[in-house]
Design an enzyme around this catalytic site. Structure first.
Site, PDB file in Angstrom:
ATOM      1  CB  SER A 124      -9.001  49.907  41.496  1.00 35.36           C
ATOM      2  OG  SER A 124      -9.324  51.179  41.083  1.00 35.36           O
ATOM      3  CE1 TYR A 148      -4.052  50.435  38.274  1.00 33.66           C
ATOM      4  CE2 TYR A 148      -6.253  51.585  38.217  1.00 33.66           C
ATOM      5  CZ  TYR A 148      -5.225  51.072  39.005  1.00 33.66           C
ATOM      6  OH  TYR A 148      -5.122  50.911  40.501  1.00 33.66           O
ATOM      7  CE  LYS A 152      -4.395  47.416  40.374  1.00 36.40           C
ATOM      8  NZ  LYS A 152      -3.598  46.724  41.384  1.00 36.40           N
TER       9      LYS A 152
HETATM   10  P1  NAD Z   1       2.577  53.019  44.624  1.00 36.10           P
HETATM   11  O1  NAD Z   1       2.985  53.144  43.210  1.00 36.10           O
HETATM   12  O2  NAD Z   1       2.631  54.198  45.790  1.00 36.10           O
HETATM   13  O3  NAD Z   1       2.764  51.792  45.144  1.00 36.10           O
HETATM   14  C1  NAD Z   1       3.138  50.418  44.275  1.00 36.10           C
HETATM   15  C2  NAD Z   1       4.518  50.085  44.707  1.00 36.10           C
HETATM   16  O4  NAD Z   1       4.534  48.862  43.809  1.00 36.10           O
HETATM   17  C3  NAD Z   1       5.567  50.971  44.337  1.00 36.10           C
HETATM   18  O5  NAD Z   1       6.433  51.205  45.478  1.00 36.10           O
HETATM   19  C4  NAD Z   1       6.287  50.594  43.089  1.00 36.10           C
HETATM   20  O6  NAD Z   1       7.532  50.374  43.382  1.00 36.10           O
HETATM   21  C5  NAD Z   1       6.198  49.068  43.343  1.00 36.10           C
HETATM   22  N1  NAD Z   1       6.134  48.149  42.269  1.00 36.10           N
HETATM   23  C6  NAD Z   1       5.410  48.381  41.048  1.00 36.10           C
HETATM   24  N2  NAD Z   1       5.600  47.197  40.282  1.00 36.10           N
HETATM   25  C7  NAD Z   1       6.494  46.365  40.774  1.00 36.10           C
HETATM   26  C8  NAD Z   1       6.911  45.076  40.560  1.00 36.10           C
HETATM   27  N3  NAD Z   1       6.544  44.579  39.199  1.00 36.10           N
HETATM   28  N4  NAD Z   1       7.876  44.440  41.430  1.00 36.10           N
HETATM   29  C9  NAD Z   1       7.920  45.009  42.705  1.00 36.10           C
HETATM   30  N5  NAD Z   1       7.252  46.116  43.145  1.00 36.10           N
HETATM   31  C10 NAD Z   1       6.674  47.006  42.062  1.00 36.10           C
HETATM   32  O7  NAD Z   1       0.978  52.905  44.319  1.00 36.10           O
HETATM   33  P2  NAD Z   1      -0.236  52.790  45.508  1.00 36.10           P
HETATM   34  O8  NAD Z   1      -1.327  54.048  45.362  1.00 36.10           O
HETATM   35  O9  NAD Z   1       0.516  52.452  46.891  1.00 36.10           O
HETATM   36  O10 NAD Z   1      -1.065  51.716  45.131  1.00 36.10           O
HETATM   37  C11 NAD Z   1      -0.773  50.224  45.559  1.00 36.10           C
HETATM   38  C12 NAD Z   1      -1.906  49.449  44.928  1.00 36.10           C
HETATM   39  O11 NAD Z   1      -3.191  49.991  45.220  1.00 36.10           O
HETATM   40  C13 NAD Z   1      -1.339  49.434  43.280  1.00 36.10           C
HETATM   41  O12 NAD Z   1      -1.659  48.131  43.094  1.00 36.10           O
HETATM   42  C14 NAD Z   1      -2.768  50.363  42.759  1.00 36.10           C
HETATM   43  O13 NAD Z   1      -2.962  49.987  41.680  1.00 36.10           O
HETATM   44  C15 NAD Z   1      -3.850  49.888  44.068  1.00 36.10           C
HETATM   45  N6  NAD Z   1      -4.755  50.927  43.983  1.00 36.10           N
HETATM   46  C16 NAD Z   1      -4.261  52.386  44.241  1.00 36.10           C
HETATM   47  C17 NAD Z   1      -5.525  53.298  44.065  1.00 36.10           C
HETATM   48  C18 NAD Z   1      -4.899  54.841  44.407  1.00 36.10           C
HETATM   49  O14 NAD Z   1      -5.756  55.607  44.155  1.00 36.10           O
HETATM   50  N7  NAD Z   1      -3.693  55.139  44.975  1.00 36.10           N
HETATM   51  C19 NAD Z   1      -6.571  53.208  43.961  1.00 36.10           C
HETATM   52  C20 NAD Z   1      -6.946  51.794  43.586  1.00 36.10           C
HETATM   53  C21 NAD Z   1      -6.111  50.880  43.605  1.00 36.10           C
HETATM   54  N1  UFG Z   2      -9.973  66.405  39.346  1.00 34.87           N
HETATM   55  C1  UFG Z   2      -9.728  67.995  39.238  1.00 34.87           C
HETATM   56  N2  UFG Z   2      -8.214  68.393  38.926  1.00 34.87           N
HETATM   57  C2  UFG Z   2      -7.375  67.591  39.028  1.00 34.87           C
HETATM   58  C3  UFG Z   2      -7.380  66.265  39.330  1.00 34.87           C
HETATM   59  C4  UFG Z   2      -8.700  65.611  39.392  1.00 34.87           C
HETATM   60  O1  UFG Z   2     -10.578  68.569  39.140  1.00 34.87           O
HETATM   61  O2  UFG Z   2      -6.158  68.166  38.872  1.00 34.87           O
HETATM   62  C5  UFG Z   2     -11.088  65.972  39.531  1.00 34.87           C
HETATM   63  C6  UFG Z   2     -11.447  64.722  38.739  1.00 34.87           C
HETATM   64  O3  UFG Z   2     -12.149  65.080  37.494  1.00 34.87           O
HETATM   65  C7  UFG Z   2     -12.519  63.906  39.515  1.00 34.87           C
HETATM   66  C8  UFG Z   2     -11.797  64.025  40.936  1.00 34.87           C
HETATM   67  O4  UFG Z   2     -10.963  65.355  40.922  1.00 34.87           O
HETATM   68  O5  UFG Z   2     -13.643  64.623  39.467  1.00 34.87           O
HETATM   69  C9  UFG Z   2     -10.991  62.905  41.619  1.00 34.87           C
HETATM   70  O6  UFG Z   2     -10.126  62.707  40.654  1.00 34.87           O
HETATM   71  P1  UFG Z   2      -8.760  61.778  40.894  1.00 34.87           P
HETATM   72  O7  UFG Z   2      -8.017  61.930  39.519  1.00 34.87           O
HETATM   73  O8  UFG Z   2      -8.035  62.234  42.173  1.00 34.87           O
HETATM   74  O9  UFG Z   2      -9.400  60.160  40.977  1.00 34.87           O
HETATM   75  P2  UFG Z   2     -10.108  59.376  39.985  1.00 34.87           P
HETATM   76  O10 UFG Z   2     -11.543  59.448  40.730  1.00 34.87           O
HETATM   77  O11 UFG Z   2     -10.356  59.941  38.480  1.00 34.87           O
HETATM   78  O12 UFG Z   2      -9.405  57.945  39.940  1.00 34.87           O
HETATM   79  C10 UFG Z   2      -8.895  57.620  41.095  1.00 34.87           C
HETATM   80  C11 UFG Z   2      -7.281  56.831  40.688  1.00 34.87           C
HETATM   81  C12 UFG Z   2      -7.764  55.493  39.741  1.00 34.87           C
HETATM   82  C13 UFG Z   2      -8.518  54.697  40.596  1.00 34.87           C
HETATM   83  C14 UFG Z   2      -9.735  55.371  40.949  1.00 34.87           C
HETATM   84  C15 UFG Z   2     -10.646  54.440  41.945  1.00 34.87           C
HETATM   85  O13 UFG Z   2      -6.609  57.706  39.825  1.00 34.87           O
HETATM   86  O14 UFG Z   2      -6.506  54.776  39.801  1.00 34.87           O
HETATM   87  O15 UFG Z   2      -9.537  56.732  41.575  1.00 34.87           O
HETATM   88  O16 UFG Z   2     -11.871  54.858  41.864  1.00 34.87           O
HETATM   89  F1  UFG Z   2      -8.845  53.557  39.896  1.00 34.87           F
END
Ligand code: NAD
Ligand code: UFG
Length: 336
Positions: A124, A148, A152
């Site tokens: 991330s 978190y 990572k």
């Molecule tokens: P998500 O929660 O939808 O998907 C993660 C999946 O992993 C889920 O289906 C959950 O049930 C499964 N899981 C969690 N722990 C597990 C375990 N111990 N064993 C087996 N399954 C398990 O999340 P996502 O948004 O699809 O994210 C996928 C990956 O990308 C995550 O590692 C997350 O940290 C990373 N990531 C997500 C974002 C974002 O904003 N969505 C940003 C950066 C990184």
């Molecule tokens: N925001 C609002 N209102 C809301 C939610 C968010 O104004 O209800 C704003 C936040 O302040 C920020 C922007 O929208 O300025 C984006 O916020 P998000 O929560 O959607 O995303 P973040 O950038 O805070 O974080 C996300 C994921 C993290 C990940 C990161 C990667 O939540 O897990 O992006 O850069 F690590």
């Protein structure tokens, strides 16, 4: 080629499985369903006409990992399984380190035992510190601000150590910026449990009437309109980034790190307006205080992924909002 996809019923994993199947790869899904539903499998099947093998289980289960790698003759792993709520990670750090770090170690141990050399990992942009002006390339100093993000970075570092110890391994970290959007069919999308933490799922629940109003967390940042700026990337572009990384990394030993972002920043107001356009009405919003820990603005320098993988994000914020709206309006309560 058979790919183990951990977390494959989750948001990003499910979209990646669809594109893997469509591009001729064979995903095998492992997911504990801690944050997703088994009905996702039916949607993958509807879109691709193929139902990938699915095992309900935990990545921390060493014997299960070895069994899957051996029985399915897995050649590479894409590792999405992890917990991802920043606030929860502050309240429950041990749960996050156990799931995200220990889980990844167990997976890599299994891979080592079974001779599986290629791993693509969901990292991330949150691993970067805030000391550099955007755009952020992969050399920006890392300094995550919460458990978190640290989980990572720890896995990134373990992967680097492993490639030093075994130079035949190929370990790739993909640093996602802000994944949003949904499958263009409206069949798959993000389905957060409880109150969404993130902007896009919150906005789409306002649009569908599940939430009253968007809270804009601060309009006094040093940005063009005062609201926070991020690099939003369509989940289909992100899924393609995984396939490009896999195609490159399989057979290319070493530790590889790529930013996956669009290279453009958009504000909260930009997203609010684009969503309003997609759903055909202005969405209710109110101003709220800044959210603790938020940065004003950052976006990716994705040029390393372009020059090395030949990958770049193609979809616009209008595509992201239209696809999210199609998913949310067709599935107001998410997956059954
Ligand atoms: P998500 O929660 O939808 O998907 C993660 C999946 O992993 C889920 O289906 C959950 O049930 C499964 N899981 C969690 N722990 C597990 C375990 N111990 N064993 C087996 N399954 C398990 O999340 P996502 O948004 O699809 O994210 C996928 C990956 O990308 C995550 O590692 C997350 O940290 C990373 N990531 C997500 C974002 C974002 O904003 N969505 C940003 C950066 C990184
Ligand atoms: N925001 C609002 N209102 C809301 C939610 C968010 O104004 O209800 C704003 C936040 O302040 C920020 C922007 O929208 O300025 C984006 O916020 P998000 O929560 O959607 O995303 P973040 O950038 O805070 O974080 C996300 C994921 C993290 C990940 C990161 C990667 O939540 O897990 O992006 O850069 F690590």
């Amino acid at each position: 080629m058979k790919i183990l996809v951990t977390g494959g019923t989750g948001y990003i994993g499910s979209h990646t499985c669809v594109q893997l199947i469509e591009q001729g790869w064979q995903p095998v899904i492992l997911d504990s369903l801690v944050n997703s539903k088994a009905s996702v499998l039916g949607r993958i099947e509807q879109i691709t006409k193929h139902r990938p093998p699915f095992i309900v289980g935990d990545v921390r289960d060493a014997s299960l990992i070895e069994k899957i790698l051996a029985e399915h003759k897995i050649e590479a792993v894409i590792h999405f399984a992890g917990l991802k709520a920043v606030g929860e990670s502050v309240a429950q750090p041990l749960r996050y380190y156990d799931n995200n770090v220990h889980g990844s170690v167990v997976l890599m141990q299994g891979m080592q035992k079974c001779g599986v050399k290629t791993l693509v990992f969901s990292s991330s942009a949150t691993v970067y510190g805030n000391s550099s002006a955007p755009p952020w390339n992969e050399q920006v100093p890392t300094s995550p601000a919460n458990p978190y993000g640290r989980s990572k970075l720890m896995v990134d570092q373990i992967m680097a150590d492993l490639t030093l110890a075994d130079p035949t391994c190929s370990m790739t970290s993909l640093r996602y910026f802000n994944p949003v959007g949904a499958h263009p069919s409206g069949q798959m999308g993000e389905d957060p449990q409880g109150i969404p933490n993130n902007l896009m799922p919150f906005l789409s629940q306002v649009a569908v009437g599940r939430r009253e109003s968007l809270h804009i967390y601060g309009n006094d940042y040093d940005t063009p309109d005062g609201t926070g700026v991020r690099d939003y990337i369509h989940v289909s572009d992100l899924a393609n980034g995984h396939i490009a990384a896999l195609a490159y990394a399989h057979g290319c030993a070493g530790h590889h790190v790529f930013n996956l972002g669009s290279g453009h920043g958009h504000s909260v107001l930009d997203m609010l307006n684009a969503f309003g356009k997609a759903c055909g009405r202005q969405l209710p919003h109110t101003l709220a205080p800044r959210r603790p820990g938020d940065l004003a603005a950052y976006w990716a320098d994705p040029s390393h992924a372009l020059s090395t993988l030949g990958w770049h994000a193609e979809k616009t914020i209008d595509d992201m909002c239209q696809d999210t709206w199609r998913w949310q309006s067709q599935n107001p309560n998410g997956y059954p």
